[in-house]
Design a protein around this motif. Sequence first.
Motif, PDB file in Angstrom:
ATOM      1  N   ARG A 104       1.571  84.216  52.157  1.00 10.28           N
ATOM      2  CA  ARG A 104       2.223  84.886  50.850  1.00 10.28           C
ATOM      3  C   ARG A 104       2.281  86.176  50.767  1.00 10.28           C
ATOM      4  O   ARG A 104       1.504  87.212  51.586  1.00 10.28           O
ATOM      5  CB  ARG A 104       1.081  84.474  49.890  1.00 10.28           C
ATOM      6  N   LYS A 161      -9.467  72.898  51.499  1.00 13.82           N
ATOM      7  CA  LYS A 161      -9.969  74.191  51.425  1.00 13.82           C
ATOM      8  C   LYS A 161      -9.642  74.785  50.170  1.00 13.82           C
ATOM      9  O   LYS A 161      -8.436  74.481  49.806  1.00 13.82           O
ATOM     10  CB  LYS A 161      -9.567  74.977  52.515  1.00 13.82           C
ATOM     11  N   GLU A 205     -10.135  78.189  47.396  1.00 24.02           N
ATOM     12  CA  GLU A 205     -10.617  79.540  47.300  1.00 24.02           C
ATOM     13  C   GLU A 205     -10.830  79.801  45.669  1.00 24.02           C
ATOM     14  O   GLU A 205      -9.978  79.445  44.905  1.00 24.02           O
ATOM     15  CB  GLU A 205      -9.652  80.527  47.694  1.00 24.02           C
ATOM     16  N   ASP A 219      -5.713  80.911  44.497  1.00 26.29           N
ATOM     17  CA  ASP A 219      -4.907  80.813  45.777  1.00 26.29           C
ATOM     18  C   ASP A 219      -3.932  79.543  45.797  1.00 26.29           C
ATOM     19  O   ASP A 219      -3.405  79.153  44.679  1.00 26.29           O
ATOM     20  CB  ASP A 219      -6.009  80.702  46.863  1.00 26.29           C
ATOM     21  N   GLU A 220      -4.129  78.749  46.506  1.00 25.97           N
ATOM     22  CA  GLU A 220      -3.376  77.427  46.680  1.00 25.97           C
ATOM     23  C   GLU A 220      -4.225  76.047  46.581  1.00 25.97           C
ATOM     24  O   GLU A 220      -5.450  76.298  46.793  1.00 25.97           O
ATOM     25  CB  GLU A 220      -2.461  77.205  47.913  1.00 25.97           C
TER      26      GLU A 220
END
Length: 287
Positions: free
Chosen positions: A14, A188, A190, A203-204
């Motif tokens: 990104r 995962k 964040e 985040d994603e």
Amino acid sequence: MAESAVHVGSGKVRELYELGPERLLLVASDRISVFDVVLPTEIPDKGRVLTGLSAFWFARTRSLVPNHLLDVREDGRSLECRRLEMLPLELVVRGYLSGSGWRDYQSTGTVCGHALPSGLRESERLPEPIVTPATKAVSGHDENIAEAVAAELVGSERYEAARDVALELYRFGARRAEEADLILADTKFELGVDAEGRLVLADEALTPDSSRIWPADAYAPGGPQPSFDKQYARDWCEATGWDLTPPGPDLPEEVVEGTHARYVEAFERLTGIAFTRYLADPRVVLT
Ligand SMILES: Nc1ncnc2c1ncn2[C@@H]1O[C@H](COP(=O)(O)OP(=O)(O)OP(=O)(O)O)[C@@H](O)[C@H]1O
Ligand SMILES: [Mg+2]
């Protein structure tokens, strides 16, 4: 892009722009990183798949935890979001034994300090999902750490809240994946903290870059699984004999195509929305 957008950083995938003091624009490129190395070849539309899927999940998990999403832009790859103080941690949730979890289990019988039954096979479902935190390496590879170390890094109350949120989000995503005949093996998250001190998902989220996603109908524990994530590109790179240090290998057309097809299929199966519809109007994932 708005004239006021100042470039403030680049991740592996990104580009980050500042939209005033409280907002960021996160633009997902088509770059692919494998073993933390960005490859010279891009995967067309990959950034749009990641942004669309993240926005889809953010819109649906607000009741579990607030998130940074403000809007998704026309280009389908740019997310306007709230700027947060990020926790120096990644929260990996594992429902199945794979990747570094499997390697850890083989050598220690545990995964990052979680005691597990003996005799589990590669890709086997765990009795309960577990959280294995990792540090966010400024450069190089993220490193798995024990939960006690994570609690020291951010404080135990904060860590426990983040862990519980990550588990809830995983369960939510795994249920939805199951309805699409997919297995969310691990993922995962964040998280960051906003000006009021609240924990916020950032985040994603639940994308093929941040998750292992397997077709349920082909699931056969006892080895690696076919997948709708980067594993296909990872496997191809490893098979070339590449030593995993930069520069990475160029991907041939068939691997670019195969990866593209897997990402788009993951998007369509998880969201139930045709990818072409998303391209025509990215906000379709928000409702
Ligand atoms: N709301 C937010 N506020 C501040 N930072 C954010 C927010 N959401 C995501 N980020 C950060 O933006 C970056 C996204 O870039 P990208 O995903 O490309 O990074 P990465 O390759 O995963 O990691 P690295 O930044 O270590 O290269 C990450 O560092 C992430 O922590
Ligand atoms: Mg990232």
